[in-house]
Design an enzyme around this catalytic site. Sequence first.
Site, mmCIF file in Angstrom:
data_model
loop_
_atom_site.group_PDB
_atom_site.id
_atom_site.type_symbol
_atom_site.label_atom_id
_atom_site.label_comp_id
_atom_site.label_asym_id
_atom_site.label_seq_id
_atom_site.Cartn_x
_atom_site.Cartn_y
_atom_site.Cartn_z
ATOM 1 N N GLY A 246 0.830 -1.209 0.000
ATOM 2 C CA GLY A 246 0.000 0.000 0.000
ATOM 3 C C GLY A 246 0.862 1.256 0.000
ATOM 4 O O GLY A 246 2.016 1.219 0.429
ATOM 5 N N GLY A 310 1.124 -8.517 -4.487
ATOM 6 C CA GLY A 310 1.309 -9.759 -5.243
ATOM 7 C C GLY A 310 2.424 -9.621 -6.272
ATOM 8 O O GLY A 310 3.205 -8.670 -6.251
ATOM 9 N N THR A 363 4.994 1.790 6.197
ATOM 10 C CA THR A 363 3.619 1.356 6.424
ATOM 11 C C THR A 363 2.937 2.325 7.368
ATOM 12 O O THR A 363 3.493 2.683 8.414
ATOM 13 C CB THR A 363 3.491 -0.080 6.969
ATOM 14 N N ASP A 365 0.470 1.608 9.061
ATOM 15 C CA ASP A 365 -0.025 0.852 10.219
ATOM 16 C C ASP A 365 0.993 0.780 11.360
ATOM 17 O O ASP A 365 0.653 0.405 12.469
ATOM 18 C CB ASP A 365 -0.379 -0.581 9.803
ATOM 19 N N MET A 408 -7.576 3.119 9.452
ATOM 20 C CA MET A 408 -6.796 1.973 8.982
ATOM 21 C C MET A 408 -6.181 1.204 10.145
ATOM 22 O O MET A 408 -5.985 1.749 11.238
ATOM 23 C CB MET A 408 -5.696 2.448 8.048
ATOM 24 N N GLY A 409 -5.808 -0.003 9.868
ATOM 25 C CA GLY A 409 -5.196 -0.853 10.882
ATOM 26 C C GLY A 409 -5.720 -2.261 10.714
ATOM 27 O O GLY A 409 -6.713 -2.647 11.323
ATOM 28 N N ARG A 523 -3.477 7.889 4.168
ATOM 29 C CA ARG A 523 -2.217 7.385 3.630
ATOM 30 C C ARG A 523 -1.869 7.956 2.249
ATOM 31 O O ARG A 523 -0.793 7.681 1.726
ATOM 32 C CB ARG A 523 -2.217 5.858 3.588
HETATM 33 N N1 LIG Z 1 6.063 -14.238 2.020
HETATM 34 C C1 LIG Z 1 6.318 -13.531 0.921
HETATM 35 N N2 LIG Z 1 7.246 -13.962 0.036
HETATM 36 C C2 LIG Z 1 7.527 -13.253 -1.083
HETATM 37 N N3 LIG Z 1 6.914 -12.086 -1.387
HETATM 38 C C3 LIG Z 1 5.983 -11.612 -0.554
HETATM 39 C C4 LIG Z 1 5.644 -12.302 0.647
HETATM 40 N N4 LIG Z 1 4.696 -11.587 1.275
HETATM 41 C C5 LIG Z 1 4.461 -10.505 0.521
HETATM 42 N N5 LIG Z 1 5.239 -10.515 -0.572
HETATM 43 C C6 LIG Z 1 5.264 -9.506 -1.638
HETATM 44 O O1 LIG Z 1 5.596 -8.241 -1.079
HETATM 45 C C7 LIG Z 1 4.831 -7.227 -1.703
HETATM 46 C C8 LIG Z 1 4.154 -6.376 -0.655
HETATM 47 O O2 LIG Z 1 3.462 -7.183 0.298
HETATM 48 P P1 LIG Z 1 2.109 -6.690 0.978
HETATM 49 O O3 LIG Z 1 1.099 -6.397 -0.067
HETATM 50 O O4 LIG Z 1 1.766 -7.669 2.015
HETATM 51 O O5 LIG Z 1 2.473 -5.271 1.583
HETATM 52 P P2 LIG Z 1 3.424 -4.885 2.791
HETATM 53 O O6 LIG Z 1 4.806 -4.827 2.330
HETATM 54 O O7 LIG Z 1 3.154 -5.793 3.945
HETATM 55 O O8 LIG Z 1 2.947 -3.413 3.101
HETATM 56 P P3 LIG Z 1 1.534 -2.913 3.673
HETATM 57 O O9 LIG Z 1 1.833 -2.394 5.025
HETATM 58 O O10 LIG Z 1 1.129 -1.863 2.741
HETATM 59 O O11 LIG Z 1 0.576 -4.069 3.700
HETATM 60 C C9 LIG Z 1 3.861 -7.895 -2.642
HETATM 61 O O12 LIG Z 1 4.313 -7.731 -3.977
HETATM 62 C C10 LIG Z 1 3.898 -9.346 -2.226
HETATM 63 O O13 LIG Z 1 3.729 -10.238 -3.326
HETATM 64 O O1 LIG Z 2 -6.803 -1.534 -0.078
HETATM 65 P P1 LIG Z 2 -5.368 -1.825 -0.015
HETATM 66 O O2 LIG Z 2 -4.554 -1.041 -0.969
HETATM 67 O O3 LIG Z 2 -5.086 -3.285 -0.110
HETATM 68 O O4 LIG Z 2 -4.842 -1.358 1.396
HETATM 69 C C1 LIG Z 2 -5.492 -1.613 2.600
HETATM 70 C C2 LIG Z 2 -4.531 -1.976 3.658
HETATM 71 O O5 LIG Z 2 -3.327 -1.273 3.589
HETATM 72 C C3 LIG Z 2 -2.906 -0.866 4.872
HETATM 73 O O6 LIG Z 2 -3.053 0.488 4.978
HETATM 74 C C4 LIG Z 2 -1.474 -1.113 5.049
HETATM 75 O O7 LIG Z 2 -0.795 -0.376 4.087
HETATM 76 C C5 LIG Z 2 -3.845 -1.567 5.829
HETATM 77 O O8 LIG Z 2 -4.128 -0.880 7.000
HETATM 78 C C6 LIG Z 2 -5.068 -1.738 5.004
HETATM 79 O O9 LIG Z 2 -5.842 -2.799 5.434
#
Ligand SMILES: Nc1ncnc2c1ncn2[C@@H]1O[C@H](COP(=O)(O)OP(=O)(O)OP(=O)(O)O)[C@@H](O)[C@H]1O
Ligand SMILES: O=P(O)(O)OC[C@H]1O[C@](O)(CO)[C@@H](O)[C@@H]1O
Length: 620
Positions: A246, A310, A363, A365, A408-409, A523
Site C-alpha cells: 500500500g 502480489g 507502512t 499501520d 486503517m489498521g 495514507r
Molecule cells: N512471504 C512472501 N514472500 C515473497 N513475497 C511476498 C511475501 N509476502 C508478501 N510478498 C510480496 O511483497 C509485496 C508487498 O506485500 P504486501 O502487499 O503484504 O504489503 P506490505 O509490504 O506488507 O505493506 P503494507 O503495510 O502496505 O501491507 C507484494 O508484492 C507481495 O507479493
Molecule cells: O486496499 P489496499 O490497498 O489493499 O490497502 C489496505 C490496507 O493497507 C494498509 O493500509 C497497510 O498499508 C492496511 O491498514 C489496510 O488494510
Amino acid sequence: MALSGSDYLPASRASRGQWWCPAPPLTSAWSVQRPPPRRLVMAFASPPPVLSPCRPARPPRRPLRLRRNGPPSVADGRLRRLSSLASTAGSPLRQAGGWRPPLPPYAAPRMDAAVPGAAAAAAAANDDVASNDASVTDSVLRVRVRRVGHLTDYCDGAMVKQHPNPIRRAMADGFGFVPEGEVVLKNVALRADASGTAALDGDAGLEFQAVCRTGQDAPAYIRAGPRETVYFEPRAVRAAIVTCGGIAPGLNTVIRAIVLTLTREYGVETVFGIQSGYRGFYAKNWLALTPELVENIHKDGGTFLGSSRGGHDTTRIVDALETRGINQLYVCGGDGTVAGAMALQEEIIKRRLPIALCTLPKTVDDDLCVIDKSFGFETAVGEAQHAINAAAREARDFPNGIGLVKLMGRNSGFIAVHAALASGEADCVLIPEVPFAISGPGGLLEYIERQLAERGKVVIVVAEGAGQEHVADAVGARRSRDASGNKLLSDIGLRLLNDIKAHFAVAGTEVSCKFIDPTYMVRSCPPCAGDSLLCTLLAHSAVHGLFGGHSGFMVGPVNGVNVYVPFQEVAGKKKVVDVARGRLWLRLLSSTGQPDFALPNGQPAQRGSSAVSSVSTDSL
Ligand SMILES: Nc1ncnc2c1ncn2[C@@H]1O[C@H](COP(=O)(O)OP(=O)(O)OP(=O)(O)O)[C@@H](O)[C@H]1O
Ligand SMILES: O=P(O)(O)OC[C@H]1O[C@](O)(CO)[C@@H](O)[C@@H]1O
C-alpha cells in the site's frame, strides 16, 4: 544506547575492541546524542560468545552496574577490565548504594585477556556463529547483537573490493564515520537502585543497574551511518529502487533522497526506478532516475514509481537483477515486502551474486517489528486525528450526538490508539487486538447508552481490523485474501453504524449518528515534516549501509538512532498493540475511560486476550 565494539564482526572487519555507551535517561524513550553529554562504560567479556539459535538457554544474569559521574571517573571512554568488574563478590560494582572506592586501574581491553567467561567465549568464537553477541560475566548485562549480512560473506574478494568512502565531507563536517562495531541497545533501562528511592542528582554521582526490560538478553543492532571503507566503486554501481504494498506518505521523499544521496554524495551514475512494485522487475523498460527527474516529487503523496500487491517471483526478479547488472537494490515496503526481499537475498546468496539489498520501513499501520516507527505513520496519525476532531465537533453540537470514525489498521490498532490519544476526544477505541461484544450486558451499545445519558455525546474510533468476528461473512467465501495473501476485511464501521441506529430506533431515542471514514485519506497525502525528515534520514542510512557492504537489512530507528535490522526479525511478522503489558494501551484506557468490553460470547474480556497471537508485541 550506543555501544562500540568489534567482537561480533568477522575478524576481517573487526576494527576496535571497545564498547561504550552514552549516559541515557532513565526512560525507554530517549535518543543518543553524539557526542554524548556524559559517558558510561560497560565491561564485556571479549571475545563474546556466539549468537546461536541452538545454544541452550542460560540462567538469568545479574544486572550490570554502571557507575556514573563519581570519583574515580569512569567517564573517560576507556573500557574497564572485565576481570576487575567481576572478580570478587565484594566488588564495589556489586554492592548497592552510592559510590564506592575505586577499583584497580583500568586497562585497555585485550581480546585474549584471561577473564571470566573468556574461555567459553573463545570456544564459542571458534564455531561460525560465535562472534555475534557481547559476552558478559555473571554480574553484567548480556547483549546479543543482531548481525546483518555482508557482501564479503557470500562474494569472493575479487568481486568486492574495498575503497575509501568518497564522502569526505562527512569528516570535514565533523560527523565522522560510524565505526564498524557500533551498536544500539534496545529495551535496556538504567535504574539508580532497585527500590527506586535514590535521589537522581547529587555531586557524588550515582551507580546504575542496567536491566533488559524484555527478557534475559538485551538485543543490540548495528548502528547505521557512513563507513570509512566502502565496498563499491561509485561509478560501477547500478542501483534500483522499488516501492511495494500500500502507499504511504513519504515514499517520494525516500525515492528522491536515495537518488540524491547516491548521485550527489557518492557519485553514482546509474539509478533505475522499478515501476509498479515487485512485478515491475519483469517489465521491459526500467525508468532511469536522475536528480533532475526526482527533484520535486517529494511534495506529493503516493509513489512516483507506482506500487502493487502480489506478483513476487523470486527467480525471475533475481534473473532480472543479474541480467541488468544491478548491484544495489533499495526496496520500500512493509512486512510482506521484507519477506519478499528476504527471499531475494537467499537467492542472491545461493548464486553468490555481488548484490547488496535493503528495505526501508514503509507502512502507515506502524506494524513493523523492532523499530520505533515506520515512515508514513506520523502523517497518518495526524490525518486521523482531524477525522476524530470532526466527529467530536459533530457529536458535541447535536442532541445525543454520536461520532463514529473508522481508521486503517488491518492487524494492529496503532493508528487508532495514537490518533485517539493525540486528539483527546475519543470515548472508546476498538482495535483488532481486543475482541468486544456489540450488544448485551457489558457490550458497546450499553456503553454508548450510558455515555449519552451522562454526557449527551459519545465519540467512537474503530480500527478497520477490529471486531471482524462480527462481520466475517460479509467478504464472502469467494475471495478472502488479496494478491499478497493479506486477509481481506469486512466493513466493521458500517456494521456498527447500522447496529447503533437500529438499537436507538428500537429504544425510541433520537440520536444523531455521524460516520466518518477517512480510510485512504490518511495514507494518500504528502508527508508531514516529521515523516519527511524520517524518510530523508532513512534514505541516507540505507545508502550508507549498502555502500558499507551490508546486505539483508531493514533500516529503521531504535531509540531514535537508525540501525540495520536483519530481515529475519521483521519479515512477515506483525507488531501489535501490547494490551496485556503495554503502557500505550493503559494510557489509552485512561484517556477514554472505556471499560474492558465483554467478549462476543458474553464473557468479561480479560486484558491480554489479544485477537492476534503468535506475533511480536512491543510496548511503548
Ligand atoms: N512471504 C512472501 N514472500 C515473497 N513475497 C511476498 C511475501 N509476502 C508478501 N510478498 C510480496 O511483497 C509485496 C508487498 O506485500 P504486501 O502487499 O503484504 O504489503 P506490505 O509490504 O506488507 O505493506 P503494507 O503495510 O502496505 O501491507 C507484494 O508484492 C507481495 O507479493
Ligand atoms: O486496499 P489496499 O490497498 O489493499 O490497502 C489496505 C490496507 O493497507 C494498509 O493500509 C497497510 O498499508 C492496511 O491498514 C489496510 O488494510
